[in-house]
Design a protein around this motif. Structure first.
Motif, PDB file in Angstrom:
ATOM      1  N   UNK A   1       0.856  -1.183   0.000  1.00 18.19           N
ATOM      2  CA  UNK A   1       0.000   0.000   0.000  1.00 18.19           C
ATOM      3  C   UNK A   1       0.895   1.236   0.000  1.00 18.19           C
ATOM      4  N   UNK A   2       0.687   2.094  -0.981  1.00 24.42           N
ATOM      5  CA  UNK A   2       1.488   3.322  -1.103  1.00 24.42           C
ATOM      6  C   UNK A   2       0.562   4.519  -0.913  1.00 24.42           C
ATOM      7  N   UNK A   3       0.769   5.248   0.190  1.00 21.69           N
ATOM      8  CA  UNK A   3      -0.023   6.455   0.474  1.00 21.69           C
ATOM      9  C   UNK A   3       0.837   7.678   0.165  1.00 21.69           C
ATOM     10  N   UNK A   4       0.190   8.757  -0.262  1.00 23.81           N
ATOM     11  CA  UNK A   4       0.859   9.953  -0.795  1.00 23.81           C
ATOM     12  C   UNK A   4       1.609   9.608  -2.077  1.00 23.81           C
ATOM     13  N   UNK A   5       1.034   8.692  -2.833  1.00 22.61           N
ATOM     14  CA  UNK A   5       1.593   8.338  -4.139  1.00 22.61           C
ATOM     15  C   UNK A   5       1.324   9.464  -5.132  1.00 22.61           C
ATOM     16  N   UNK A   6       2.228   9.646  -6.077  1.00 20.90           N
ATOM     17  CA  UNK A   6       1.969  10.574  -7.177  1.00 20.90           C
ATOM     18  C   UNK A   6       0.809  10.021  -8.013  1.00 20.90           C
ATOM     19  N   UNK A   7       0.023  10.917  -8.613  1.00 26.55           N
ATOM     20  CA  UNK A   7      -1.109  10.441  -9.420  1.00 26.55           C
ATOM     21  C   UNK A   7      -1.165  11.144 -10.776  1.00 26.55           C
ATOM     22  N   UNK A   8      -0.013  11.660 -11.247  1.00 26.76           N
ATOM     23  CA  UNK A   8       0.068  12.292 -12.562  1.00 26.76           C
ATOM     24  C   UNK A   8      -0.415  11.351 -13.666  1.00 26.76           C
ATOM     25  N   UNK A   9      -0.870  11.889 -14.791  1.00 24.52           N
ATOM     26  CA  UNK A   9      -1.278  11.030 -15.911  1.00 24.52           C
ATOM     27  C   UNK A   9      -0.210  10.023 -16.307  1.00 24.52           C
ATOM     28  N   UNK A  10       1.083  10.408 -16.214  1.00 17.18           N
ATOM     29  CA  UNK A  10       2.153   9.470 -16.570  1.00 17.18           C
ATOM     30  C   UNK A  10       2.067   8.226 -15.681  1.00 17.18           C
ATOM     31  N   UNK A  11       1.858   8.453 -14.391  1.00 17.69           N
ATOM     32  CA  UNK A  11       1.801   7.348 -13.444  1.00 17.69           C
ATOM     33  C   UNK A  11       0.537   6.514 -13.667  1.00 17.69           C
ATOM     34  N   UNK A  12      -0.567   7.181 -13.982  1.00 19.09           N
ATOM     35  CA  UNK A  12      -1.802   6.458 -14.283  1.00 19.09           C
ATOM     36  C   UNK A  12      -1.607   5.545 -15.490  1.00 19.09           C
ATOM     37  N   UNK A  13      -0.929   6.067 -16.506  1.00 20.12           N
ATOM     38  CA  UNK A  13      -0.675   5.270 -17.708  1.00 20.12           C
ATOM     39  C   UNK A  13       0.206   4.063 -17.401  1.00 20.12           C
ATOM     40  N   UNK A  14       1.222   4.265 -16.565  1.00 20.34           N
ATOM     41  CA  UNK A  14       2.094   3.151 -16.185  1.00 20.34           C
ATOM     42  C   UNK A  14       1.284   2.068 -15.479  1.00 20.34           C
ATOM     43  N   UNK A  15       0.424   2.472 -14.529  1.00 25.85           N
ATOM     44  CA  UNK A  15      -0.364   1.492 -13.793  1.00 25.85           C
ATOM     45  C   UNK A  15      -1.325   0.751 -14.720  1.00 25.85           C
ATOM     46  N   UNK A  16      -1.937   1.467 -15.663  1.00 21.31           N
ATOM     47  CA  UNK A  16      -2.840   0.817 -16.615  1.00 21.31           C
ATOM     48  C   UNK A  16      -2.079  -0.198 -17.475  1.00 21.31           C
ATOM     49  N   UNK A  17      -0.865   0.171 -17.885  1.00 18.82           N
ATOM     50  CA  UNK A  17      -0.060  -0.751 -18.677  1.00 18.82           C
ATOM     51  C   UNK A  17       0.300  -1.993 -17.858  1.00 18.82           C
ATOM     52  N   UNK A  18       0.733  -1.793 -16.604  1.00 15.88           N
ATOM     53  CA  UNK A  18       1.104  -2.926 -15.761  1.00 15.88           C
ATOM     54  C   UNK A  18      -0.096  -3.839 -15.505  1.00 15.88           C
ATOM     55  N   UNK A  19      -1.271  -3.248 -15.305  1.00 14.60           N
ATOM     56  CA  UNK A  19      -2.471  -4.077 -15.122  1.00 14.60           C
ATOM     57  C   UNK A  19      -2.790  -4.892 -16.371  1.00 14.60           C
ATOM     58  N   UNK A  20      -2.536  -4.309 -17.543  1.00 15.18           N
ATOM     59  CA  UNK A  20      -2.762  -5.058 -18.783  1.00 15.18           C
ATOM     60  C   UNK A  20      -1.754  -6.196 -18.937  1.00 15.18           C
ATOM     61  N   UNK A  21      -0.629  -6.104 -18.197  1.00 16.43           N
ATOM     62  CA  UNK A  21       0.385  -7.160 -18.216  1.00 16.43           C
ATOM     63  C   UNK A  21       0.113  -8.228 -17.157  1.00 16.43           C
ATOM     64  N   UNK A  22      -0.921  -8.009 -16.334  1.00 17.48           N
ATOM     65  CA  UNK A  22      -1.263  -8.996 -15.317  1.00 17.48           C
ATOM     66  C   UNK A  22      -1.060  -8.537 -13.893  1.00 17.48           C
ATOM     67  N   UNK A  23      -0.599  -7.291 -13.689  1.00 17.84           N
ATOM     68  CA  UNK A  23      -0.451  -6.761 -12.335  1.00 17.84           C
ATOM     69  C   UNK A  23      -1.828  -6.494 -11.732  1.00 17.84           C
ATOM     70  N   UNK A  24      -1.880  -6.349 -10.414  1.00 12.72           N
ATOM     71  CA  UNK A  24      -3.132  -6.083  -9.708  1.00 12.72           C
ATOM     72  C   UNK A  24      -2.967  -4.798  -8.892  1.00 12.72           C
ATOM     73  N   UNK A  25      -3.214  -3.661  -9.566  1.00 14.64           N
ATOM     74  CA  UNK A  25      -3.059  -2.352  -8.940  1.00 14.64           C
ATOM     75  C   UNK A  25      -4.425  -1.690  -8.877  1.00 14.64           C
ATOM     76  N   UNK A  26      -4.833  -1.266  -7.697  1.00 14.20           N
ATOM     77  CA  UNK A  26      -6.094  -0.533  -7.542  1.00 14.20           C
ATOM     78  C   UNK A  26      -5.806   0.855  -6.978  1.00 14.20           C
TER      79      UNK A  26
END
Length: 437
Positions: A189-214
């Motif tokens: 669990x990461x609190x005070x995480x950055x939430x820039x569009x770049x980071x959102x895109x990275x998380x979406x890509x990782x989830x498409x690779x099989x990661x489980x990020x909410x």
């Protein structure tokens, strides 16, 4: 060292397409190290910083194939980890700040990651503590060789998920920790995480690779570790910093410009902030239309009538990468504005060059500058200057395009680090600009 010669004072007109986002590309490219399967990435900008990272990945053993303009295939199935201990790696890694983000993927997949102290813009202190404290929280050991300025993290027994509260909402720090945590055992669990569009895109890509990020898009990310990731195809967003640059260029040169395919939903406060300077911005589908401001533009005041103050903040606040553009545009506004650069103490030090051009700017301290606009009653004067960093460089280029006469900008490699084929694209809308090697 390259040089631009710019004949300013001309109105521009036409359409311009933003390149792929530089800051997103640096994160996404590092993420290809998390899997042995093929990853296809589209809309990669052809700029110095991104090409340096692609070269570093190639030297590390990633199989890279160019599929077309801006599209590449990456396969990290036979990496040469000995490269990480080589003198060539120390040279390659130290020339690019974005190289720090290879550490998280390497740590997750191979249990170790190394990096020389990375380079980048000289805009003030840019600590790496968030990155390494995050790795330590996940169970990695850390070492730093002061003589060789070389960082290392190792986790021979694997990483374990943990709750962590980041000291700062670092974009690259969050990205690095996320890439390490996706294959850690348990839940992170990461609190005070950055939430820039770049980071959102990275998380979406990782989830498409099989990661489980909410929690994507918020400052609270929850990551359930998985044992392996698969390949994917990903398309990089248009560069919002370049979009803001073209808005500023249109206003300063009184030009009618359409910026195409901008992905409005990911622009955040950028259009609103430029409107505070009195700039007219029209949404036409997914395009931005900027009409010619032949009557100038007037800075708004706050509701109580006090002077407008524009400052940067972590997303969804206004991005610090565009404050230099805002400052330049304000030099020809009707009214005054206080620019407050909170995040980097050296980013406003290029204003002396604008003052030499005739701008009315009071540098209050390293973080604040007051700009008194000319309202186009007097033009900026052409001059010779040097680009200190990417964002100051494009700001000086905009100033030169609005100034009367011919200006010279040296050290344009700084601009090339972040803007693809910029002179050809500017020429296509009528700019008088030449590159001299």
């Amino acid at each position: 060292m390259g040089t631009f010669q710019i004949e300013g004072g001309h109105q521009l007109q036409g359409k311009i397409q933003p390149q792929g986002a530089k800051n997103e590309a640096l994160q996404i490219l590092c993420a290809v190290l998390l899997t042995s399967e093929e990853v296809i990435i589209n809309n990669i900008p052809d700029i110095i910083d991104v090409n340096k990272l692609i070269s570093l990945l190639d030297n590390l053993g990633v199989k890279i194939q160019k599929l077309g303009k801006g599209s590449y295939s990456f396969k990290s199935d036979e990496l040469n980890l000995d490269y990480l201990q080589s003198e060539q790696f120390k040279k390659d890694g130290s020339g690019l700040r974005g190289s720090i983000m290879i550490v998280g993927p390497l740590l997750a997949r191979f249990g170790k990651g190394y990096i020389p102290k990375p380079g980048g813009d000289k805009i003030g202190r840019r600590r790496l503590d968030t990155h390494f404290e995050g790795f330590i929280n996940l169970g990695a050991s850390f070492r730093y060789n002061k003589e060789e300025r070389f960082y290392g993290v190792e986790a021979p027994n694997g990483l374990k998920g943990k709750y962590m509260l980041l000291e700062e909402a670092s974009v690259t720090g969050t990205a690095n920790i996320v890439m390490a945590a996706v294959m850690a055992e348990g839940t992170t669990t990461i609190y005070n995480a950055a939430c820039e569009p770049y980071l959102q895109q990275l998380c979406k890509m990782l989830n498409s690779m099989g990661a489980k990020i909410s929690g994507v898009g918020s400052n609270l990310l929850v990551i359930e570790g998985v044992t392996a990731l698969s390949g994917c195809e990903h398309t990089i967003l248009p560069d919002m910093i370049e979009i803001g640059s073209w808005i500023g260029l249109a206003a300063m040169t009184k030009s009618e410009i359409t910026i195409t395919n901008v992905n409005w939903e990911m622009l955040g406060l950028i259009p609103t902030t430029f409107k505070k300077l009195g700039i007219t911005i029209e949404r036409r589908g997914d395009d931005i239309f900027i009409p010619a401001h032949n009557e100038g533009y007037e800075v708004q005041s706050f509701i109580d009538g006090s002077i407008m103050n524009i400052s940067d903040a972590p997303w969804p606040g206004f991005t610090p990468d565009l404050l230099s553009i805002i400052l330049v545009v304000a030099t020809q506004a009707r009214g005054s504005v206080l620019i407050h650069q909170k995040m980097f103490e050296s980013r406003l030090f290029f204003v002396d060059k604008l003052i030499d051009m005739g701008a009315k700017i009071i540098l209050c301290d390293p973080h604040r500058a007051t700009v008194i606009g000319h309202d186009f009653h007097s033009s900026l004067k052409a001059t010779t200057m040097s680009s200190p960093d990417i964002r100051a460089g494009i700001s000086l280029l905009i100033a030169a395009l609005s100034a009367k006469g011919t200006s010279t900008i040296h050290n344009i490699e700084q601009i090339d680090r972040g803007y693809e084929d910029i002179e050809a694209r500017l020429k296509s809308i009528g700019a008088k600009i030449e590159r001299i090697d």
